[in-house]
Design a protein around this motif. Structure first.
Motif, PDB file in Angstrom:
ATOM      1  N   PRO A   1       0.786  -1.231   0.000  1.00  0.00           N
ATOM      2  CA  PRO A   1       0.000   0.000   0.000  1.00  0.00           C
ATOM      3  C   PRO A   1       0.828   1.296   0.000  1.00  0.00           C
ATOM      4  O   PRO A   1       0.402   2.300  -0.561  1.00  0.00           O
ATOM      5  N   THR A   2       2.005   1.258   0.606  1.00  0.00           N
ATOM      6  CA  THR A   2       2.804   2.484   0.682  1.00  0.00           C
ATOM      7  C   THR A   2       4.052   2.435  -0.201  1.00  0.00           C
ATOM      8  O   THR A   2       5.039   3.126   0.058  1.00  0.00           O
ATOM      9  N   VAL A   3       3.998   1.602  -1.249  1.00  0.00           N
ATOM     10  CA  VAL A   3       5.092   1.537  -2.228  1.00  0.00           C
ATOM     11  C   VAL A   3       4.497   1.866  -3.594  1.00  0.00           C
ATOM     12  O   VAL A   3       3.485   1.288  -3.985  1.00  0.00           O
ATOM     13  N   TRP A   4       5.147   2.780  -4.294  1.00  0.00           N
ATOM     14  CA  TRP A   4       4.635   3.171  -5.606  1.00  0.00           C
ATOM     15  C   TRP A   4       4.486   1.995  -6.549  1.00  0.00           C
ATOM     16  O   TRP A   4       5.281   1.053  -6.545  1.00  0.00           O
ATOM     17  N   SER A   5       3.502   2.104  -7.412  1.00  0.00           N
ATOM     18  CA  SER A   5       3.306   1.158  -8.511  1.00  0.00           C
ATOM     19  C   SER A   5       4.313   1.477  -9.623  1.00  0.00           C
ATOM     20  O   SER A   5       4.967   2.535  -9.622  1.00  0.00           O
ATOM     21  N   THR A   6       4.411   0.592 -10.582  1.00  0.00           N
ATOM     22  CA  THR A   6       5.254   0.846 -11.757  1.00  0.00           C
ATOM     23  C   THR A   6       4.802   2.126 -12.451  1.00  0.00           C
ATOM     24  O   THR A   6       5.630   2.924 -12.895  1.00  0.00           O
ATOM     25  N   LEU A   7       3.505   2.347 -12.539  1.00  0.00           N
ATOM     26  CA  LEU A   7       2.978   3.573 -13.139  1.00  0.00           C
ATOM     27  C   LEU A   7       3.496   4.808 -12.402  1.00  0.00           C
ATOM     28  O   LEU A   7       3.955   5.769 -13.029  1.00  0.00           O
ATOM     29  N   GLU A   8       3.428   4.782 -11.084  1.00  0.00           N
ATOM     30  CA  GLU A   8       3.872   5.938 -10.308  1.00  0.00           C
ATOM     31  C   GLU A   8       5.375   6.165 -10.462  1.00  0.00           C
ATOM     32  O   GLU A   8       5.829   7.301 -10.623  1.00  0.00           O
ATOM     33  N   TYR A   9       6.150   5.084 -10.435  1.00  0.00           N
ATOM     34  CA  TYR A   9       7.591   5.213 -10.669  1.00  0.00           C
ATOM     35  C   TYR A   9       7.865   5.719 -12.086  1.00  0.00           C
ATOM     36  O   TYR A   9       8.774   6.517 -12.311  1.00  0.00           O
ATOM     37  N   GLY A  10       7.099   5.244 -13.053  1.00  0.00           N
ATOM     38  CA  GLY A  10       7.285   5.695 -14.429  1.00  0.00           C
ATOM     39  C   GLY A  10       6.983   7.175 -14.592  1.00  0.00           C
ATOM     40  O   GLY A  10       7.716   7.893 -15.290  1.00  0.00           O
ATOM     41  N   ALA A  11       5.905   7.644 -13.959  1.00  0.00           N
ATOM     42  CA  ALA A  11       5.576   9.076 -14.017  1.00  0.00           C
ATOM     43  C   ALA A  11       6.688   9.887 -13.346  1.00  0.00           C
ATOM     44  O   ALA A  11       7.065  10.964 -13.824  1.00  0.00           O
ATOM     45  N   HIS A  12       7.204   9.365 -12.245  1.00  0.00           N
ATOM     46  CA  HIS A  12       8.321  10.032 -11.569  1.00  0.00           C
ATOM     47  C   HIS A  12       9.549  10.075 -12.477  1.00  0.00           C
ATOM     48  O   HIS A  12      10.185  11.122 -12.617  1.00  0.00           O
TER      49      HIS A  12
END
Length: 184
Positions: free
Chosen positions: A71-82
């Motif tokens: 729950p408190t670790v970014w998804s691949t999508l979130e890491y990709g946007a970052h």
């Protein structure tokens, strides 16, 4: 272009802000991802950025790209946007360093950006396309750095000092480390 995914309006649990000073990766191999920033020849930065892009695109096209492993670790999508936004920020920082004397970089709060831009709701395919464009622009920027410009200086708002060379090495660690985070 709207990169948000309209189906979910629920804000996911907050990620603990990363307050670490990662500049140590300029001196030591990262024990998590194995990247040794100091081994990178600055003239290889642009090519390395281009070489990493297919791994990001493939990861963002996985069926589980939106799923957080915890729950408190970014998804691949979130890491990709970052990673996409890291490309954009560092492109601008290199531009400043080449065009100005010892610029002070505008502050960028990556955690606030992730919340405000709702990384979790963006479309993975659109993020992949935007990451490709940002990587191309950033690689092109590094390609234009001349031999004399690699030692030009710039500073982050926290006082960390970089040369174009060390900024590029630091930047590459971020992109590689997050590929490690998403197992790509």
């Amino acid at each position: 272009m709207d990169t948000h995914h309209p189906e979910s309006t629920v804000t996911p649990p907050a990620i603990e802000p990363d307050a670490k000073d990662w500049t140590w990766v300029l001196r030591s191999r990262c024990p998590e991802c194995g990247f040794a920033a100091s081994d990178v020849d600055p003239t290889d930065i642009a090519g390395t950025v281009r070489d990493l892009v297919p791994r990001w695109v493939a990861a963002l096209h996985r069926e589980d790209a939106r799923v957080r492993p915890e729950p408190t670790v970014w998804s691949t999508l979130e890491y990709g946007a970052h990673a996409r936004d890291v490309m954009r920020v560092f492109d601008e920082r290199v531009r400043l360093m080449v065009e100005e004397e010892d610029p002070l970089f505008p502050n960028w709060d990556q955690d606030e950006t992730a919340r405000a831009e709702r990384y979790d709701q963006q479309d993975p395919a659109v993020v992949a396309d935007e990451l490709v464009a940002a990587a191309d622009a950033t690689a092109d920027r590094f390609d234009t750095v001349t031999d004399e410009q690699w030692e030009r200086r710039g500073r982050r708002s926290n006082g960390s000092e970089f040369t174009v060379r060390t900024l590029g090495q630091y930047f590459l660690h971020d992109v590689v480390h997050h590929l490690h985070d998403v197992h790509a």
